[in-house]
Design an enzyme around this catalytic site. Structure first.
Site, PDB file in Angstrom:
ATOM      1  N   ASP A  33       0.866  -1.182   0.000  1.00 57.19           N
ATOM      2  CA  ASP A  33       0.000   0.000   0.000  1.00 57.19           C
ATOM      3  C   ASP A  33       0.898   1.225   0.000  1.00 57.19           C
ATOM      4  O   ASP A  33       2.116   1.104   0.031  1.00 57.19           O
ATOM      5  CB  ASP A  33      -0.828   0.057   1.294  1.00 57.19           C
ATOM      6  N   LYS A  54      -3.784   3.954  -2.895  1.00 58.21           N
ATOM      7  CA  LYS A  54      -4.464   5.020  -3.655  1.00 58.21           C
ATOM      8  C   LYS A  54      -3.471   5.795  -4.500  1.00 58.21           C
ATOM      9  O   LYS A  54      -2.394   6.129  -4.054  1.00 58.21           O
ATOM     10  CB  LYS A  54      -5.102   6.006  -2.676  1.00 58.21           C
ATOM     11  N   MET A 166      -7.168   7.498  12.404  1.00 55.78           N
ATOM     12  CA  MET A 166      -8.079   7.934  11.323  1.00 55.78           C
ATOM     13  C   MET A 166      -9.122   8.917  11.847  1.00 55.78           C
ATOM     14  O   MET A 166     -10.274   8.883  11.419  1.00 55.78           O
ATOM     15  CB  MET A 166      -8.779   6.716  10.689  1.00 55.78           C
TER      16      MET A 166
HETATM   17  C1  LIG Z   1      -5.696   2.637   8.146  1.00 54.06           C
HETATM   18  S1  LIG Z   1      -4.938   3.035   9.679  1.00 54.06           S
HETATM   19  C2  LIG Z   1      -3.656   1.855   9.665  1.00 54.06           C
HETATM   20  C3  LIG Z   1      -2.948   1.741  10.967  1.00 54.06           C
HETATM   21  C4  LIG Z   1      -1.747   0.820  10.903  1.00 54.06           C
HETATM   22  N1  LIG Z   1      -2.120  -0.528  10.585  1.00 54.06           N
HETATM   23  C5  LIG Z   1      -0.968   0.821  12.222  1.00 54.06           C
HETATM   24  O1  LIG Z   1      -0.916  -0.189  12.915  1.00 54.06           O
HETATM   25  O2  LIG Z   1      -0.383   1.881  12.528  1.00 54.06           O
HETATM   26  C6  LIG Z   1      -4.124   4.542   9.269  1.00 54.06           C
HETATM   27  C7  LIG Z   1      -4.095   5.524  10.434  1.00 54.06           C
HETATM   28  O3  LIG Z   1      -3.022   5.215  11.314  1.00 54.06           O
HETATM   29  C8  LIG Z   1      -2.492   6.406  11.856  1.00 54.06           C
HETATM   30  N2  LIG Z   1      -1.087   6.526  11.441  1.00 54.06           N
HETATM   31  C9  LIG Z   1      -0.406   5.666  10.667  1.00 54.06           C
HETATM   32  N3  LIG Z   1       0.877   6.058  10.548  1.00 54.06           N
HETATM   33  C10 LIG Z   1       0.993   7.192  11.273  1.00 54.06           C
HETATM   34  C11 LIG Z   1       2.071   8.085  11.546  1.00 54.06           C
HETATM   35  N4  LIG Z   1       3.287   7.861  11.051  1.00 54.06           N
HETATM   36  N5  LIG Z   1       1.832   9.152  12.333  1.00 54.06           N
HETATM   37  C12 LIG Z   1       0.609   9.365  12.864  1.00 54.06           C
HETATM   38  N6  LIG Z   1      -0.441   8.564  12.637  1.00 54.06           N
HETATM   39  C13 LIG Z   1      -0.246   7.499  11.848  1.00 54.06           C
HETATM   40  C14 LIG Z   1      -3.334   7.567  11.331  1.00 54.06           C
HETATM   41  O4  LIG Z   1      -4.367   7.807  12.266  1.00 54.06           O
HETATM   42  C15 LIG Z   1      -3.877   6.973  10.047  1.00 54.06           C
HETATM   43  O5  LIG Z   1      -5.067   7.601   9.658  1.00 54.06           O
END
Ligand SMILES: C[S@@+](CC[C@H](N)C(=O)[O-])C[C@H]1O[C@@H](n2cnc3c(N)ncnc32)[C@H](O)[C@@H]1O
Length: 235
Positions: A33, A54, A166
């Site tokens: 992704d 995307k 998110m």
């Molecule tokens: C679809 S979720 C996936 C989460 C992922 N599987 C995890 O364990 O971190 C995506 C969300 O994770 C959070 N996120 C992922 N990476 C991030 C980062 N480097 N800094 C802040 N938030 C992050 C945000 O809230 C984002 O909208």
């Protein structure tokens, strides 16, 4: 044949496990992704790379389309990697992909990743639990599937710390909901693009955080542990 379902961590390419790097090195195909850092793909210099995230101006692939790509590639190659941000089972739809592969009798090896929910706060010195301050935490989505008949997120969590993933698009609605159960002055810390060179940290309270300039990807940490972060930062 095996599909390694790998968590790539939250952004810093060094926040990946040795086990994941080992699987990436021998991968013949890597299905990935949008990653916070594509450096990770350098561990697979000879692999076919398939991007399923995307792209600007194009519609993103549905989960069914992604499942089909995974199954098709797994039938063609011996060493397949499915790479996902953070941990594959934390709001990553990793479970759906495992079931799609297992339904075709394909073997899956699950390799966890550092989830942004804990790893991002930790790297800035924000503990999700802290003795005498927080003995529990909850990780919740701030963006529920709009097609769901009934909302599952009720915001009345009893955990001391709430981490919202998110949650930026709906930050106003979500913080208003949380204020039904928590003091409006409860401290909040938002971490944007955590563990990357573009990281930003924004602090406030439940009643004012939604007025600040915040851009995704970001997460919210709600609770008194944010005061512990402020204390650590001073030293
Ligand atoms: C679809 S979720 C996936 C989460 C992922 N599987 C995890 O364990 O971190 C995506 C969300 O994770 C959070 N996120 C992922 N990476 C991030 C980062 N480097 N800094 C802040 N938030 C992050 C945000 O809230 C984002 O909208």
């Amino acid at each position: 044949m095996v599909v390694h379902l790998i968590g790539a961590g939250p952004g810093d390419p060094e926040l990946i496990t040795l086990k994941a790097v080992k699987a990436l090195k021998k991968a013949e195909v890597v299905i990935y992704d949008r990653l916070a850092n594509e450096e990770i793909l350098k561990h697979s210099p000879n692999a076919k790379l398939i991007y399923v995230g995307k792209k600007a101006g194009e519609h993103s692939k549905s989960q069914n389309e992604i499942n089909k790509i995974l199954v098709d590639e797994a039938k063609k190659y011996q060493e397949v990697v499915r790479l996902k941000g953070g941990d594959p089972f934390v709001f990553g739809r990793g479970g759906e992909e495992v079931l799609a592969l297992q339904n075709e009798d394909l073997e899956v090896d699950m390799i966890p990743g550092v989830t942004s929910a804990i790893g991002v706060p930790t790297t800035i010195g924000l503990p999700v639990t802290h003795r005498a301050v927080a003995t529990s935490f909850t990780v919740v989505t701030g963006h529920e599937d709009p097609t769901k008949k009934e909302k599952q997120v009720k915001w009345d969590y009893t955990a001391d710390t709430v981490v919202v993933l998110m949650g930026i698009g709906n930050i106003k609605e979500n913080t208003m909901e949380m204020m039904k159960y928590r003091d409006p002055k409860t401290p909040v810390c938002v971490i944007e693009k955590g563990t990357t060179p573009d990281e930003r940290i924004i602090t406030g309270t439940l009643e004012n955080i939604s007025q600040k300039d915040i851009n995704p990807p970001a997460l919210l940490v709600v609770g008194n542990v944010v005061d512990v972060y402020q204390e650590m930062k001073k030293k």
